[in-house]
Each structure stands twice: as C-alpha cells, then as structure tokens.
Design a protein around this motif. Structure first.
Motif, mmCIF file in Angstrom:
data_model
loop_
_atom_site.group_PDB
_atom_site.id
_atom_site.type_symbol
_atom_site.label_atom_id
_atom_site.label_comp_id
_atom_site.label_asym_id
_atom_site.label_seq_id
_atom_site.Cartn_x
_atom_site.Cartn_y
_atom_site.Cartn_z
ATOM 1 N N ILE A 52 -10.569 -6.296 -4.572
ATOM 2 C CA ILE A 52 -9.273 -5.991 -5.442
ATOM 3 C C ILE A 52 -8.180 -5.284 -4.554
ATOM 4 O O ILE A 52 -6.907 -5.746 -4.760
ATOM 5 C CB ILE A 52 -9.732 -5.113 -6.845
ATOM 6 N N PRO A 53 -8.675 -4.296 -3.750
ATOM 7 C CA PRO A 53 -7.538 -3.703 -2.839
ATOM 8 C C PRO A 53 -6.700 -4.721 -2.030
ATOM 9 O O PRO A 53 -5.665 -4.796 -1.983
ATOM 10 C CB PRO A 53 -8.105 -2.646 -2.212
ATOM 11 N N ASN A 54 -7.578 -5.968 -1.353
ATOM 12 C CA ASN A 54 -7.005 -6.624 -0.658
ATOM 13 C C ASN A 54 -6.121 -7.705 -1.301
ATOM 14 O O ASN A 54 -5.248 -8.140 -1.047
ATOM 15 C CB ASN A 54 -8.149 -7.360 0.143
ATOM 16 N N LEU A 55 -6.568 -8.033 -2.571
ATOM 17 C CA LEU A 55 -5.715 -8.904 -3.408
ATOM 18 C C LEU A 55 -4.464 -8.158 -3.537
ATOM 19 O O LEU A 55 -3.490 -8.869 -3.731
ATOM 20 C CB LEU A 55 -6.472 -9.167 -4.509
ATOM 21 N N MET A 56 -4.417 -7.149 -3.888
ATOM 22 C CA MET A 56 -3.164 -6.124 -4.443
ATOM 23 C C MET A 56 -2.326 -6.145 -3.158
ATOM 24 O O MET A 56 -1.142 -6.361 -3.269
ATOM 25 C CB MET A 56 -3.597 -4.847 -4.981
ATOM 26 N N LYS A 57 -2.892 -6.033 -1.966
ATOM 27 C CA LYS A 57 -2.082 -5.672 -0.754
ATOM 28 C C LYS A 57 -1.339 -7.096 -0.650
ATOM 29 O O LYS A 57 -0.154 -7.059 0.111
ATOM 30 C CB LYS A 57 -3.165 -5.424 0.176
ATOM 31 N N VAL A 58 -1.993 -8.184 -0.642
ATOM 32 C CA VAL A 58 -1.444 -9.474 -0.654
ATOM 33 C C VAL A 58 -0.468 -9.699 -1.563
ATOM 34 O O VAL A 58 0.797 -10.330 -1.008
ATOM 35 C CB VAL A 58 -2.248 -10.722 -0.475
ATOM 36 N N ALA A 59 -0.574 -9.368 -2.793
ATOM 37 C CA ALA A 59 0.214 -9.545 -3.884
ATOM 38 C C ALA A 59 1.744 -8.444 -3.688
ATOM 39 O O ALA A 59 2.761 -8.938 -4.328
ATOM 40 C CB ALA A 59 -0.540 -9.285 -5.190
ATOM 41 N N GLU A 60 1.228 -7.383 -3.235
ATOM 42 C CA GLU A 60 2.658 -6.434 -3.374
ATOM 43 C C GLU A 60 3.815 -6.824 -2.906
ATOM 44 O O GLU A 60 4.846 -6.802 -3.609
ATOM 45 C CB GLU A 60 2.188 -4.971 -2.717
ATOM 46 N N ALA A 73 1.237 -19.500 -3.736
ATOM 47 C CA ALA A 73 1.229 -20.511 -2.681
ATOM 48 C C ALA A 73 1.044 -19.956 -1.313
ATOM 49 O O ALA A 73 0.749 -20.654 -0.518
ATOM 50 C CB ALA A 73 2.756 -21.138 -2.591
ATOM 51 N N ASN A 74 0.856 -18.704 -1.310
ATOM 52 C CA ASN A 74 0.283 -17.894 -0.164
ATOM 53 C C ASN A 74 -1.294 -18.342 0.058
ATOM 54 O O ASN A 74 -2.000 -18.066 -0.848
ATOM 55 C CB ASN A 74 0.505 -16.568 -0.447
ATOM 56 N N GLU A 75 -1.442 -18.789 1.392
ATOM 57 C CA GLU A 75 -2.826 -19.001 1.771
ATOM 58 C C GLU A 75 -3.628 -18.038 1.548
ATOM 59 O O GLU A 75 -4.813 -18.169 1.422
ATOM 60 C CB GLU A 75 -2.751 -19.519 3.276
#
Length: 199
Positions: free
Chosen positions: A53-61, A125-127
């Motif tokens: 989850i933290p990695n997912l949010m870091k990509v999304a921020e 669309a982000n890989e």
C-alpha cells in the motif's frame, strides 16, 4: 502365578491406556503445529498486502495529490490492520473476529482509494501503477489461498478432539476446538474498481 495374573492384566491395560493417550496427544500436537504454520502464512500474506500500500500511494501521489483525505483513511486502516497480532498457539474466536474486521476495514479503504484513482487516466497509464495493481491482485489471491489452507487444517484437528474417546482425552489435556477463519463476504477476491464504482 495366579497371584501375578491380575497384576499382569492391570499392567497390560495400563500400558494400552498410556499408549492410546500418548498417541492421541502427539497426533493433536502435530495437528496444532500444522494450524499454527498455516496461520503464519495467512498473516504473512496479509502483511504483504499492507506492505504494498505505501508503494502504491507513493506512485499515485504525483497524479492524485488532492486526495490526501483518502490517503489518510487508507493509512489509518492499514495501521489498524497491522497492529493486530495473534498468537497462533492460542487463537480465540474474539481475536479472529478483530483480525477479520481490521482486514475488512483495510479492504474497504483500499477499494475507495482505487475508485478515486479511476479519475486519473495518467495514473492508470503509469507502468509502475499497473505493476503495483497486478502485484496487489496476486497478493489478494495468495491471501485467499492461505486462508483456505488454514481452514483446511482446522477441520481435521476439530474432528480429532471431538470424536470419542478423543473428546475425553482432549478435556484432560486441555485441547479446545479451533475456529475457522471465514473472511467477510466479498473478501475472497481482490478489490475491483469497476465493481466498486457501479455501487
């Protein structure tokens, strides 16, 4: 010789009872060990999801920087879910219920987060985001598998200690029935953004 006969009979009966009790006890311990091992795998799978989850949010921020309120709710739900630790050698129905509710809360928060991400086509669309979503789906599948394996180990243990004369020996040795981990409805699949946004 006749005087020794009752002693020999008692000795044989005593040995038979000892062997039976020993066999029951050792089998029950092995079954308990299997349950504890499988529960550790369940917790490990849920921890894997929490770690993603933290990695997912870091990509999304970068793309959804105005969604801080949703991020905070996910962080809080993740914190609550990871704070509940269960001793696998002494799992109680109350502990299982607490664990289940906390994980359901995280699943709901995560579903809301994914629904929010639907509004950001550049993010989708982000890989890195795509890979994180694939990893999340694989992790959710692993959670279901490990939960099913845990439940599969609980069944023979419960049958073993509840069947006669095992139920008597279980009472003597203090072995108690174990509860299955039946997840909340809908928790057997990964959070689906499309399903959520249709509600």
């Amino acid at each position: 010789m006749k005087k020794l006969l009752p002693i020999i009979i008692l000795a044989i009966i005593g040995f038979a009872l000892y062997s039976s009790a020993k066999g029951f006890y050792n089998t029950t311990i092995n079954l308990e060990e299997n349950i504890e091992e499988k529960w550790s795998n369940v917790e490990s799978a849920y921890q894997r999801r929490a770690d993603l989850i933290p990695n997912l949010m870091k990509v999304a921020e970068r793309y959804a920087e105005h969604e801080q309120e949703t991020f905070v709710k996910v962080i809080e739900a993740r914190s609550k879910a990871t704070s509940i630790q269960i001793d696998p050698s002494n799992i109680t129905p109350q502990q299982l219920e607490q664990f289940k509710q906390a994980q359901s809360g995280l699943t709901s928060a995560l579903s809301r987060l994914l629904a929010v991400f639907e509004r950001y086509p550049e993010l989708k669309a982000n890989e890195n985001y795509k890979e994180m979503m694939n990893e999340l789906e694989r992790t959710e599948n692993r959670i279901k598998i490990e939960r099913d394996r845990f439940n599969k180990e609980v069944t023979p243990y419960n049958k073993h200690i509840r069947a006669f004369p095992g139920n008597i020996l279980a009472g003597i040795f203090g072995f108690e029935k174990k509860d299955r981990f039946d997840a909340a409805e809908g928790a057997d699949k990964a959070p689906d953004v499309n399903d959520y946004t249709k509600k």
